[in-house]
Design a protein around this motif. Sequence first.
Motif, PDB file in Angstrom:
ATOM      1  N   ASP A  18      34.862  66.618  22.416  1.00 12.83           N
ATOM      2  CA  ASP A  18      33.648  67.058  21.746  1.00 12.83           C
ATOM      3  C   ASP A  18      32.458  66.682  22.216  1.00 12.83           C
ATOM      4  O   ASP A  18      31.526  66.099  21.339  1.00 12.83           O
ATOM      5  CB  ASP A  18      33.789  66.733  20.200  1.00 12.83           C
ATOM      6  CG  ASP A  18      34.801  67.831  19.378  1.00 12.83           C
ATOM      7  OD1 ASP A  18      34.862  68.911  19.921  1.00 12.83           O
ATOM      8  OD2 ASP A  18      35.512  67.254  18.419  1.00 12.83           O
ATOM      9  N   VAL A  30      36.821  70.901  23.560  1.00 18.18           N
ATOM     10  CA  VAL A  30      36.090  71.223  22.212  1.00 18.18           C
ATOM     11  C   VAL A  30      37.041  71.533  21.060  1.00 18.18           C
ATOM     12  O   VAL A  30      38.022  72.586  21.261  1.00 18.18           O
ATOM     13  CB  VAL A  30      35.178  72.419  22.563  1.00 18.18           C
ATOM     14  CG1 VAL A  30      34.349  72.890  21.383  1.00 18.18           C
ATOM     15  CG2 VAL A  30      34.293  72.341  23.563  1.00 18.18           C
ATOM     16  N   HIS A  37      29.961  70.118  16.159  1.00 13.27           N
ATOM     17  CA  HIS A  37      30.796  70.073  17.221  1.00 13.27           C
ATOM     18  C   HIS A  37      30.549  71.110  18.582  1.00 13.27           C
ATOM     19  O   HIS A  37      31.198  70.850  19.587  1.00 13.27           O
ATOM     20  CB  HIS A  37      32.349  70.141  16.829  1.00 13.27           C
ATOM     21  CG  HIS A  37      32.742  68.876  15.982  1.00 13.27           C
ATOM     22  ND1 HIS A  37      33.656  67.912  16.305  1.00 13.27           N
ATOM     23  CD2 HIS A  37      32.433  68.820  14.620  1.00 13.27           C
ATOM     24  CE1 HIS A  37      33.802  67.068  15.459  1.00 13.27           C
ATOM     25  NE2 HIS A  37      33.126  67.638  14.218  1.00 13.27           N
TER      26      HIS A  37
END
Length: 320
Positions: A18, A30, A37
């Motif tokens: 992230d 991710v 995030h």
Amino acid sequence: MTSNGILVTRNGAKINLDPKRGVQNEINFVSHAHLDHLHNQRGQSVLIASKQTSEIAKLRGYVIENYVENYENFTMIDAGHILGAKGLLVDDLFYTGDISIRDRGFMKGAKVPKCKTLITECTFGMPEYVFPSIPDTVKRVNEIISELYGRGKPVILLGYELGKAQILSYLFSHWQPYYHDSVKKVNDLYRSFGIPLNESIGHTEAESMGLLEKKPWLMIAPNLSGRNVFIKHMKSKYDAITIGFSGWAQSSRFSFARGHDYSIPLSDHCDYDELINMIEQCNPEKIYTVHGFVDEFASDLVKRGYDAQPLREGSIDAYL
């Protein structure tokens, strides 16, 4: 932990979990598309993400492209948080991202893997944050809605527009709710991925057609405070009653801070007991806590016999 996020080294490869920005010649992951995030990522070297996360990011004005869902010995694990949310298993290390092991309507709780090293969020890593069961929550809210409907009062259910609002749309679909325009956009995207949410019109169209004059009605809206212009309008014009949903509602301070008429504990994260349960399932040798009550939760885990510590910016450990 760096200023760009969590950096892990495995077999000579650098893995950014992230990250705030993708790093060239390194692997980037991710976990999901919540704004805390989410950053523009354009496939610098290897970018690992889910298709759902990419599409939700696009809806929210971000770019996640040139990503892969499968890469070498990296395994994405359903995190049970929101649509497309994943944890990442790399060899014997598991990063949870934001996680929930509780089934909530169409969302199924995460099935976590065994690992030697666990990096876990602990948003609700304090013993006071233990939430009611979903059936108990649904029963309580249905009773509140029924009582308010009996008085002719329209009701607005408030939850984060991505994740919580879709759970509310599903759990309370029998009331045939209208959607706030922003919630409708996300619901439509969820439906495109096969999530069984009822179609309905947005609040702008409903109001322009005079449908909100025909009380009572139910609406699903983002988690807006009582000071928000939209909420003030709905209260002054339609005498609407608000019910806010959040894990923070387990604290008596939440209702006062948000200005909701009712506050109901409901979260897309693990509560304290579920965090402990998740760790027991993983059975790690080393635990790092991130995001939330990192000190308190790590301290509790040490008392339970685990090797645990908060992961702070600048900290380096041989396990990582």
